[in-house]
Design an enzyme around this catalytic site. Structure first.
Site, short mmCIF file in Angstrom:
data_model
loop_
_atom_site.label_atom_id
_atom_site.label_comp_id
_atom_site.label_asym_id
_atom_site.label_seq_id
_atom_site.Cartn_x
_atom_site.Cartn_y
_atom_site.Cartn_z
CG HIS A 101 -11.24 -6.76 7.10
ND1 HIS A 101 -10.62 -7.68 7.89
CD2 HIS A 101 -10.66 -6.85 5.88
CE1 HIS A 101 -9.71 -8.33 7.18
NE2 HIS A 101 -9.70 -7.84 5.96
CD GLU A 136 -1.97 -2.32 1.14
OE1 GLU A 136 -0.88 -2.71 1.60
OE2 GLU A 136 -2.87 -3.10 0.79
#
Lengths: 353, 401
Positions: free
Chosen positions: A150, A81
């Site tokens: 999440h 990322e």
């Protein structure tokens, strides 16, 4: 089976009527069409992220784009990322218009240095010489059954930082109009989608179906007009507010529902005007309470003229102050539901429940 | 017996064919020997050098290195200029006139040797010890000094801490303090150049310490897989603040990583400005022609402290520092130029005196300049100033409401 028959029948009957204008579109397709149209409009626009090309995106938002625009503009990245986010930031500094997709904003934490320290601050640090026209997008907030790592809302995190614009759309029109605006924007924009809404269909106006449909970043939308209480929310919480407003309407209470659309800039004018009219304010969000969007709205109302119009304290309805649990029974308890809004409204207005 | 030989032969042939097939498909090869891959297989990467440290007389002649003598002198004078401004601004910090400073002592050749080999339109993503590139490209003393003072003449409007220069005019991207962020950004910018089909490259500088960040891995991997025109120049100055290279990596430095990523790599003597110039020129020609990345590891030594917040004698001896002083690039290059009568004591004295005076005057003027206007606090946060900071009260009083 029966349901699908009913759906196709109703769709067919709609298609022959004048109401055909209110075409339905999923949030996913709205996002896809926004990216597609902007990639067609501007050669500099490209999308990169994990799984965006061959796999059509982890949530299929970039479906069909690889075929249409080729691998130079739809780029699958290695799993890093910070790396691909940094690369996208550099590409934006160098004159391209990247859309940087995170599989979820939870994973964007690995890249937060590039988002805050580089993307958000470079225009200022370079004294206006280098702007970073980039869109960071992906699902944000609570999904279902995917637990703590999440299921977090990053709205407040990004909305805290000057230099960023932060958008948190609710339905398909929001998503299309605001994503197009974000891609065209000369500043870095964090675009917070909601995983649970990707597959949901919402009506699209004729205007929203055109290629020129762009919504202004920084403007809220009054989703439902009312005069007794103001409910302000963003993303999926707008749905909760609308459901609560429906229930309240049955008791003769007209709630005004404001869909924030943008978290930075925050459209305080729309909220304040509503408060002047209704004299009561509840904020609803799925994120955590401390330093949250509701906390900010509450403080800004306190500091404004609208404060003198309040007849009761501002109340925040938020996710509970714990990481998201996995078990379904616990997860349900961790998030606000419409009945919470109805209960608080009754309390504020001094009505029996 | 015969059948045995035939079957062995056939077996061997099939193996060979099988190997060839595999090789063609995916660059694999197989072995039946079980062993570790270690230094036996990868010898120490040699360091490219032109000037000879110990025996300068044995270095190639000016004619042999085929460089313009004016260029050589300009490279040397820029190194001296960098030294002068470093000395003066370091003192300014010590006297409390500016908050912070970073000197370039010992690393002048890496910066100026490479800058001289680039085109002025090649975009530089630097770390923080590359001020020499700006001097080479034409930024004057006043611009550097005004930035360090953050006064009203600072072209970056007093936004960045000292030494964190940035100049659109000289294609030098505003420095970012968090380490290594410039590497993936440089690759992204190089990807932009490739997409826009420009005949330029991105040049990205970083230290051997920065190479330990995850971003460095991501950047090298991206540059190789997306095939971008970027030259990575690692200044291996032996220390990341106090951390010596022995604690920074276990392998053969940063250069050893290049081939592993599939990147053409050069290790060069970073104290030898001619070698640095040649290596960068060679790398640039390749990267422009092939649109592929290059990694250069320049071996040098940080003579000065890391920054004004550091006292390097806490972790290294004066003896160690002194042992490097006769190898420093300025001394080496001066000897070389003197040998061919391109430079002498007299020129040196005049140049230093004149430039010291210029820097001192620029500092005096910088101190007299006004502080930046309060309006500079609010501009450039966004492309278009948003309402909440362009409110009339803000404009009148400078206070946020």
């Amino acid at each position: 089976m029966f349901a699908s028959v009913v759906r196709s029948v109703t769709r067919r009957s709609f298609s022959t009527s004048r109401w055909a204008a209110a075409q339905q579109m999923t949030v996913r397709d709205a996002l896809n069409s926004a990216i597609d149209e902007e990639m067609q409009r501007d050669d500099r626009v490209f999308i990169m992220g994990e799984e965006v090309a061959l796999y059509d995106g982890a949530y299929k938002v970039s479906r069909g784009l690889l075929k249409k625009y080729g691998e130079n503009r739809v780029i699958d990245t290695p799993i890093t990322e910070a790396g691909f986010c940094g690369m996208a930031v550099g590409a934006a500094m160098g004159g391209l218009r990247p859309i940087c997709e995170f599989m979820t904003f939870n994973f964007a934490m690995q890249a937060i240095d590039q988002i805050i320290n580089s993307a958000a601050k470079t225009y200022y640090m370079s004294a206006g010489k280098i702007n970073v026209p980039i869109v960071f997008r992906g699902p944000n907030g609570a999904a279902a059954g995917v637990a703590a790592q999440h299921s977090q809302c990053y709205g407040a995190w990004f909305a805290h930082c000057p230099g960023l614009k932060v958008v948190s759309p609710y339905n398909s029109e929001d998503c299309k109009g605001l994503l197009k605006a974000a891609i065209r924007d000369p500043d870095p924009v964090v675009f917070l989608e909601n995983e649970l809404l990707y597959g949901v269909q919402y009506p699209m106006s004729d205007e929203a179906l055109t290629k020129d449909f762009v919504l202004p970043i920084g403007k809220a939308k009054v989703e439902r007009v009312g005069k007794h209480i103001t409910l302000v929310a963003h993303s999926k919480a707008v749905e909760l507010a609308l459901e609560a407003a429906n229930e309240l309407a049955g008791k003769g209470i007209e709630a005004e529902v404001i869909n924030l659309r943008s978290l930075r800039p925050l459209d305080m004018d729309t909220i304040a005007q509503s408060v002047v009219k209704t004299n009561h304010l509840i904020s609803i969000e799925q994120g955590w309470p401390q330093c949250g969007i509701g906390a900010e709205i509450s403080a800004r109302i306190m500091e404004s003229e609208a404060f003198y119009y309040l007849e009761s304290p501002v109340i925040r309805i938020t996710g509970v102050d714990t990481p998201m649990p996995y078990a379904k029974s616990l997860e349900q308890k961790a998030l606000p539901v419409p009945s919470d809004i109805v209960d608080v409204t009754n309390r504020l207005l001094g009505l029996s429940q | 017996m015969i059948s045995n030989i035939v079957s062995k032969f056939i077996f061997r042939r099939t193996i060979v064919l099988y190997r060839c097939k595999i090789r063609m498909e995916s660059n694999f090869c197989y072995t039946n020997e079980l062993s570790f891959i270690n230094k036996m297989y990868s010898p120490v990467i040699p360091t490219y050098r032109v000037l000879n440290n110990e025996y300068i007389q044995k270095s190639p002649t000016v004619q042999e290195i085929e460089m313009d003598t004016n260029l050589l002198v300009k490279m040397y004078t820029t190194m001296i200029s960098l030294n002068i401004i470093d000395t003066m601004l370091y003192e300014c910090q010590r006297q409390g006139r500016i908050s912070f400073y970073m000197t370039n002592f010992g690393e002048e050749a890496v910066q100026i040797g490479s800058a001289a080999a680039l085109l002025s339109d090649d975009i530089v993503y630097a770390q923080y010890r590359e001020s020499g590139i700006l001097l080479w490209r034409g930024l004057n003393f006043s611009d550097l000094i005004n930035q360090c003072y953050g006064n009203c003449k600072d072209k970056n409007k007093g936004r960045q801490m000292p030494v964190h220069y940035g100049s659109k005019e000289y294609k030098f991207v505003t420095l970012s303090s968090p380490l290594t962020t410039q590497l993936p950004q440089a690759v992204g910018a190089a990807y932009g150049l490739k997409q826009m089909q420009k005949n330029l490259c991105i040049v990205c500088y970083f230290g051997e310490g920065a190479a330990s960040e995850g971003d460095a891995h991501a950047a090298l991997n991206f540059a190789a897989t997306l095939i971008c025109p970027v030259i990575f120049i690692c200044r291996n100055n032996q220390y990341a603040i106090s951390t010596p290279i022995q604690q920074q990596y276990g392998g053969d430095g940063i250069a050893a990583r290049g081939p592993a990523y599939g990147i053409n790599t050069i290790r060069v003597d970073g104290n030898d400005i001619i070698a640095m110039y040649n290596a960068t020129k060679f790398a640039r020609e390749y990267t422009i022609q092939e649109k592929k990345p290059v990694l250069i590891e320049a071996m040098t030594y940080r003579i000065g402290h890391h920054s004004t917040s550091d006292n390097s004698t806490m972790y290294r001896s004066n003896q160690e520092i002194n042992s490097h002083k006769n190898k420093i690039p300025i001394v080496l290059f001066k000897k070389y130029l003197e040998q061919f009568n391109l430079w002498d004591m007299n020129k040196e004295e005049n140049f230093i005196n004149f430039n010291k005076k210029t820097v001192l005057e620029a500092i005096t003027i910088a101190e007299k300049h006004k502080i930046p206007s309060w309006e500079d606090l609010f501009t450039d946060v966004y492309y278009k100033m948003p309402n909440h900071i362009s409110h009339p009260v803000v404009e009148e009083t400078g206070w946020l409401v």
